[in-house]
Design an enzyme around this catalytic site. Structure first.
Site, short mmCIF file in Angstrom:
data_model
loop_
_atom_site.label_atom_id
_atom_site.label_comp_id
_atom_site.label_asym_id
_atom_site.label_seq_id
_atom_site.Cartn_x
_atom_site.Cartn_y
_atom_site.Cartn_z
N HIS A 72 -11.40 10.09 -1.20
CA HIS A 72 -11.10 8.59 -1.42
C HIS A 72 -10.60 8.33 -2.73
O HIS A 72 -10.07 7.21 -2.85
CB HIS A 72 -12.02 7.50 -0.79
CG HIS A 72 -11.72 6.38 -0.28
ND1 HIS A 72 -10.38 5.80 -0.42
CD2 HIS A 72 -12.06 5.19 0.25
CE1 HIS A 72 -10.32 4.78 0.31
NE2 HIS A 72 -11.40 4.49 0.61
N SER B 89 -7.00 -5.31 -2.61
CA SER B 89 -5.86 -4.62 -3.06
C SER B 89 -5.37 -5.14 -4.40
O SER B 89 -5.24 -6.56 -4.23
CB SER B 89 -4.90 -4.40 -2.01
OG SER B 89 -3.67 -3.80 -2.73
N GLN C 242 -11.58 -3.50 5.98
CA GLN C 242 -10.60 -3.69 7.18
C GLN C 242 -9.77 -2.66 7.17
O GLN C 242 -8.88 -2.42 6.24
CB GLN C 242 -10.26 -5.14 6.89
CG GLN C 242 -9.00 -5.38 8.03
CD GLN C 242 -8.09 -6.63 7.94
OE1 GLN C 242 -7.33 -6.84 8.57
NE2 GLN C 242 -8.43 -7.14 6.93
#
Length: 627
Positions: free
Chosen positions: A341, A456, A559
């Site tokens: 990640h 983000s 999400q």
């Protein structure tokens, strides 16, 4: 398919033609105010006094002013001050194994393979789909993304350039993120794992992508070769499944041998990894005839396969966890990605993966015709092991097996309502689900905890994420009221609306660059650096007992919403602390898929109760909002 070509379009420079702004540096006062809000909520759950925290906070502005001034200087000179501190602290300096603890799994729709040839064919199609997407990235034909808010701001596209060109190399104390350099000869390759062996699949030769037929042929050759040599393997994939320092020591030992160095360079320079898992087919049944509970169990089985390969005795070592992208395709029909990640966020990887899935689904039932003569052959990698390196591999596998056995995964397919109903109630779907998880945790444990939900910050150059903390004071007041029989429905609704507004406000602060976590991370790193170099005292806030509790995340959420034309997908990952839950979620128009995880042996968690609480919280809030 034999003559299929990828359009070599001219590069589209608008990815970088408009320079994005640098992220702002929040004020000490604003960050401290928000921190104290979250600390107060955590203190309630800890039954802890806030007296020392407030005393430390009172001193903090004075103690941290030199750090803030230093940070402002760094921000002036650096493309992105936040990523500079965030990446090492979040990933590179973490010494725990990456499987379960860090690497998420993205589970694709299951496919029914009638033959081994079907398995190879579908794997080849997914591989080719990823290669074509890489070509779109290289030629900048992926449209530049814009934010979903009213302003529609341009987003940083750097993660697209990095997702198939970075590798996480283990190091003692800290890992290194390597950016692969393009070769002058125009050649590229993919690493293939099959029966715990390593192979190179040639993907681009002299600048041209190899044909689909050549990809399938190489995969078939790899499967045959691996079958012949399956009793002569030393499980090289175990190198990256355990503690990072051990992984680094393993490679220090291995790289004293010239052949190992050559093989390792091939591995690090691979675009991505394909993991061919050869197992007996598993009949999960047809999705359209399954009950919801049966489908949830099937989702769980696919999740374990993608995340851990069910441990070292099955397919857990048929992996290369240091690679950013591992495409896992099992002969049972399970397929998906296991993701390192540190390189990119979910949306970038989902866009790439969905393109590959659509490509594979489009051509899987087609009859492929090509010439019998194939001139591209895979390459088997050679490794030489010392007794020391073999011992490290064995220890790494033991740690990995404990992790794989400890991982507890559940899936909740809540199909009573979804995004459409939430929007009709005039609530942000993401904010709604964040509050649902707060209520579910309160139902399960009677208190709230620090919560992680990535926000983000790609509107800034080289932006990654900050953290939307849903455990606000307003959320605590609301969940407390929801648990009380004395509070009226009107009062509960009033508090819910306040919690929603606060969630929206905190979200906006984060995506605008004014979140608290990146700022506190940078200040803490600078303080630690000063203590190590000059002996300067660390600000008392960072030594306060509540600090470590506020900065750990017993509820880690994300999400991950997938496209409607690709059903039965979800993303999952392990809890980030032993006494916590991971809880990614996929919001669809008529349903929400939750994939909560925990560690089996920790008595402080109850995953079954938490899953039931999620469903109960969804129904409670529906009743609250329904007229």
């Amino acid at each position: 398919m034999e003559k299929e070509k990828v359009d070599e379009l001219p590069p589209n420079d608008n990815w970088y033609e408009t320079a994005l702004p640098k992220p702002p540096v929040p004020s000490l006062e604003a960050t401290l105010d928000r921190y104290l809000e979250y600390a107060a909520v955590v203190a309630v759950g800890q039954k802890a006094s806030l007296a020392t925290t407030h005393d430390a906070a009172h001193k903090f502005v004075r103690q941290a002013t030199p750090l803030q001034e230093q940070l402002l200087e760094i921000a002036e000179k650096s493309p992105n001050w936040a990523t500079k501190f965030w990446l090492p602290e979040m990933y590179m300096r973490v010494r725990m194994p990456t499987p379960v603890n860090s690497n998420p799994g993205y589970i694709f729709p299951k496919v029914k393979f009638e033959t081994k040839e079907d398995h190879i064919k579908y794997t080849a199609l997914l591989t080719r789909g990823l290669l074509e997407y890489k070509n779109l990235i290289d030629t900048k034909q992926v449209c530049r993304e814009k934010s979903t808010g009213a302003q529609k701001l341009q987003m940083c596209m750097e993660q697209y350039d990095r997702v198939l060109s970075c590798y996480r190399e283990p190091g003692v104390g800290e890992d290194t993120q390597i950016r692969k350099q393009k070769t002058n000869d125009g050649n590229e390759h993919v690493l293939v794992m099959c029966r715990n062996q390593t192979f190179l699949l040639h993907s681009r030769i002299n600048g041209a992508l190899v044909s689909y037929a050549d990809v399938e042929y190489q995969l078939a050759q790899i499967e045959e070769i691996s079958k012949i040599n399956q009793n002569n393997t030393a499980n090289i994939g175990a190198s990256g499944v355990g503690p990072r320092d051990n992984a680094a020591l393993f490679w220090q030992d291995m790289l004293t041998v010239e052949q190992n160095s050559k093989s390792y360079e091939w591995v690090k320079s691979a675009l991505f990894v394909v993991c061919l898992d050869m197992e007996d087919p598993i009949d999960y049944g047809k999705n359209d005839t399954m009950s919801i509970s049966e489908k949830e169990k099937e989702f769980v089985a696919r999740g374990y396969s993608t995340l851990t390969g069910h441990g070292s005795s099955k397919f857990g070592l048929n992996r290369w966890y240091d690679a950013t992208i591992q495409l896992v395709v099992s002969s049972s029909g399970v397929n998906g990605l296991c993701i390192e990640h540190s390189t990119a966020e979910g949306i970038v990887i989902i866009n790439m993966a969905e393109t590959a899935i659509r490509y594979a689904q489009k051509y899987f039932k087609s009859k492929m015709v090509w010439n019998d003569v194939r001139n591209v052959h895979p390459k088997s990698l050679t490794w030489h092991f010392s007794e020391n390196s073999r011992n490290i591999l064995k220890k790494q596998a033991e740690v990995f097996d404990e992790l794989a056995n400890e991982l507890e995964l559940e899936v909740l397919i809540f199909n009573e309502f979804g995004k459409d109903s939430i929007k009709n109630w005039r609530v942000s779907p993401d904010g709604f689900i964040q509050l649902i998880m707060q209520l579910a945790h309160y139902k399960t444990h009677g208190h709230l905890v620090s919560t992680y939900e990535s926000a983000s910050v790609r509107r800034f150059g080289a932006g990654r994420v900050d953290n939307i903390r849903a455990n606000t004071q307003e959320a605590l007041e609301w969940v407390t009221a929801m648990a009380s029989k004395k509070e009226s429905k009107e009062r509960k609704l009033e508090l819910f609306k306040k919690a929603v507004l606060k969630q929206v406000k905190v979200t906006l602060e984060n995506i605008s660059g004014y979140g608290v976590d990146n700022h506190l991370c940078a200040l803490f790193c600078l303080a630690r650096e000063r203590e190590e170099t000059t002996g300067e005292d660390i600000p008392s806030l960072f030594l306060d007992p509540l600090w470590s509790e506020v900065m750990r995340f017993p509820l880690s959420t994300s999400q991950v919403t997938t496209s409607l034309d690709i059903p039965d997908c979800y993303l999952t990952y392990g809890a980030v602390v032993r006494d916590g839950y991971g809880c990614p979620y996929n919001i669809q128009p008529d349903r929400v898929i939750f994939a909560p995880t925990a560690f089996r042996s920790d008595p402080r968690t109850d995953l079954q109760h938490f899953k039931k609480s999620l469903a109960g919280a969804m129904r409670d809030v529906k009743e609250l909002l329904s007229n």
